[in-house]
Design an enzyme around this catalytic site. Structure first.
Site, PDB file in Angstrom:
ATOM      1  N   GLY A  17      61.826  39.708  63.963  1.00 31.10           N
ATOM      2  CA  GLY A  17      61.552  38.898  65.149  1.00 31.10           C
ATOM      3  C   GLY A  17      62.570  39.046  66.262  1.00 31.10           C
ATOM      4  O   GLY A  17      62.982  40.153  66.627  1.00 31.10           O
ATOM      5  N   ILE A  18      62.994  37.913  66.815  1.00 32.55           N
ATOM      6  CA  ILE A  18      63.947  37.895  67.923  1.00 32.55           C
ATOM      7  C   ILE A  18      65.253  38.565  67.525  1.00 32.55           C
ATOM      8  O   ILE A  18      65.843  39.321  68.303  1.00 32.55           O
ATOM      9  CB  ILE A  18      64.196  36.442  68.384  1.00 32.55           C
ATOM     10  CG1 ILE A  18      62.953  35.887  69.082  1.00 32.55           C
ATOM     11  CG2 ILE A  18      65.403  36.365  69.305  1.00 32.55           C
ATOM     12  CD1 ILE A  18      63.020  34.395  69.353  1.00 32.55           C
ATOM     13  N   ASN A  90      71.432  33.175  64.940  1.00 32.58           N
ATOM     14  CA  ASN A  90      69.996  33.049  65.193  1.00 32.58           C
ATOM     15  C   ASN A  90      69.239  32.576  63.953  1.00 32.58           C
ATOM     16  O   ASN A  90      68.119  32.987  63.706  1.00 32.58           O
ATOM     17  CB  ASN A  90      69.469  34.419  65.656  1.00 32.58           C
ATOM     18  CG  ASN A  90      67.995  34.408  65.999  1.00 32.58           C
ATOM     19  OD1 ASN A  90      67.533  33.556  66.759  1.00 32.58           O
ATOM     20  ND2 ASN A  90      67.234  35.337  65.435  1.00 32.58           N
ATOM     21  N   TYR A 159      64.482  18.673  63.014  1.00 36.24           N
ATOM     22  CA  TYR A 159      64.711  19.926  63.743  1.00 36.24           C
ATOM     23  C   TYR A 159      65.321  19.638  65.113  1.00 36.24           C
ATOM     24  O   TYR A 159      66.285  20.303  65.527  1.00 36.24           O
ATOM     25  CB  TYR A 159      63.389  20.675  63.891  1.00 36.24           C
ATOM     26  CG  TYR A 159      63.494  21.991  64.618  1.00 36.24           C
ATOM     27  CD1 TYR A 159      64.065  23.102  64.006  1.00 36.24           C
ATOM     28  CD2 TYR A 159      63.013  22.132  65.921  1.00 36.24           C
ATOM     29  CE1 TYR A 159      64.167  24.318  64.679  1.00 36.24           C
ATOM     30  CE2 TYR A 159      63.100  23.344  66.591  1.00 36.24           C
ATOM     31  CZ  TYR A 159      63.676  24.436  65.966  1.00 36.24           C
ATOM     32  OH  TYR A 159      63.767  25.631  66.629  1.00 36.24           O
ATOM     33  N   LYS A 163      69.003  20.875  66.517  1.00 40.17           N
ATOM     34  CA  LYS A 163      69.205  21.713  67.695  1.00 40.17           C
ATOM     35  C   LYS A 163      70.052  21.003  68.751  1.00 40.17           C
ATOM     36  O   LYS A 163      70.790  21.647  69.511  1.00 40.17           O
ATOM     37  CB  LYS A 163      67.861  22.147  68.275  1.00 40.17           C
ATOM     38  CG  LYS A 163      67.129  23.148  67.387  1.00 40.17           C
ATOM     39  CD  LYS A 163      67.985  24.378  67.102  1.00 40.17           C
ATOM     40  CE  LYS A 163      67.230  25.437  66.322  1.00 40.17           C
ATOM     41  NZ  LYS A 163      68.051  26.647  66.073  1.00 40.17           N
ATOM     42  N   THR A 194      55.804  36.896  68.305  1.00 41.34           N
ATOM     43  CA  THR A 194      56.302  37.979  67.465  1.00 41.34           C
ATOM     44  C   THR A 194      55.127  38.759  66.893  1.00 41.34           C
ATOM     45  O   THR A 194      53.968  38.328  66.971  1.00 41.34           O
ATOM     46  CB  THR A 194      57.142  37.426  66.310  1.00 41.34           C
ATOM     47  OG1 THR A 194      56.314  36.588  65.485  1.00 41.34           O
ATOM     48  CG2 THR A 194      58.318  36.608  66.838  1.00 41.34           C
TER      49      THR A 194
END
Length: 254
Positions: A17-18, A90, A159, A163, A194
């Site tokens: 992915g990223i 990440n 979550y 963050k 993705t």
């Protein structure tokens, strides 16, 4: 891009992915790249691809919920490359996100797992990496955040809290060690299509996700990779303690 040539950068969560797109971009910009991930099959495939293309890349196993593997990863990267100039953190527990309902439905185990991986694990990764950067008087860190930290959703409170914690870690690092040459910024991606999502989402769902985006298309991993590469490079040397929303304009949250 200015002065990524020869830099040694560690990408955690870099196998797919990223993360994988960022590894490729950093290699193209001339960096030497270490990849940390628990999906070693994907990591090894990525490394093989990039090594064949002539890039200097190496992968190591690590689990961000396990401090021993975090420390071993950073030490291995420094031993291999000789120094550490940059870090892209990440990693998040996306399985926990799927079960993240609300305050009444979430039990303590879900909260503990989410905060352990996303906040405590990130802090331990920073704790392991920072001394190596401070040794040379410079370094750049990029953390992956989310708009969930600030927009106030009716679900995913664990979550979102994690963050928000990542954003606080970003500002702490910039405030404490900015005068010593350390930069720390966060990237807050929008919906990124993705390869896996593209293959498994219906066209109707993709069209629905595009509504409200002030752009003509969905995000792609390369969009995030470009922003991360800039922040890790010397071109971004006067950006510190910021959270960048790379999201096609879907949110203007502060």
């Amino acid at each position: 891009m200015k002065s990524l040539q020869g830099k040694s950068i560690l990408v955690c969560g870099g196998a797919t992915g990223i993360g994988a797109s960022t590894v490729r971009r950093l290699c193209e910009e001339g960096a030497r790249v270490g990849v940390g991930d628990f999906n070693m099959a994907a990591a090894d495939a990525l490394i093989k691809e990039l090594n064949v293309a002539g890039f200097e890349v190496k992968a190591w196993y690590f689990d961000q919920s396990d401090q021993e593997t975090i420390t071993k990863l950073v030490d291995s990267a420094v031993e291999h490359f000789g120094r550490l100039d940059g870090l892209f953190a990440n990693v998040a527990d996306l399985q926990a996100v799927l079960a993240d309902g609300d305050i009444l439905s979430n039990d303590s185990a879900l909260w503990e797992r989410t905060l352990l991986v996303n906040v405590v694990g990130t802090a331990m990764l920073l704790r392991a990496a920072l001394p190596h950067m401070l040794e040379h008087g410079c370094g750049s860190v990029v953390l992956t955040s989310s708009d969930a930290a600030v927009i106030g959703e009716s679900e995913r409170p664990a979550y979102a809290a994690s963050k928000a914690g990542v954003n606080s870690l970003c500002r702490h690092i910039a405030s404490k060690w900015g005068p010593k040459g350390i930069r720390c910024n966060a990237i807050s991606p929008g919906f990124v299509l993705t390869e896996q999502l593209d293959a498994n989402m219906s066209k109707d769902m993709k069209d629905s996700m595009l509504k409200g985006v002030r752009s003509q298309r969905h995000g792609a991993p390369r969009d995030i990779a470009g922003a991360v590469a800039f922040l890790l490079s010397d071109d971004g040397e006067w950006v510190n303690g910021q959270t960048w929303r790379v999201n096609g304009g879907i949110s203007y949250a502060n």
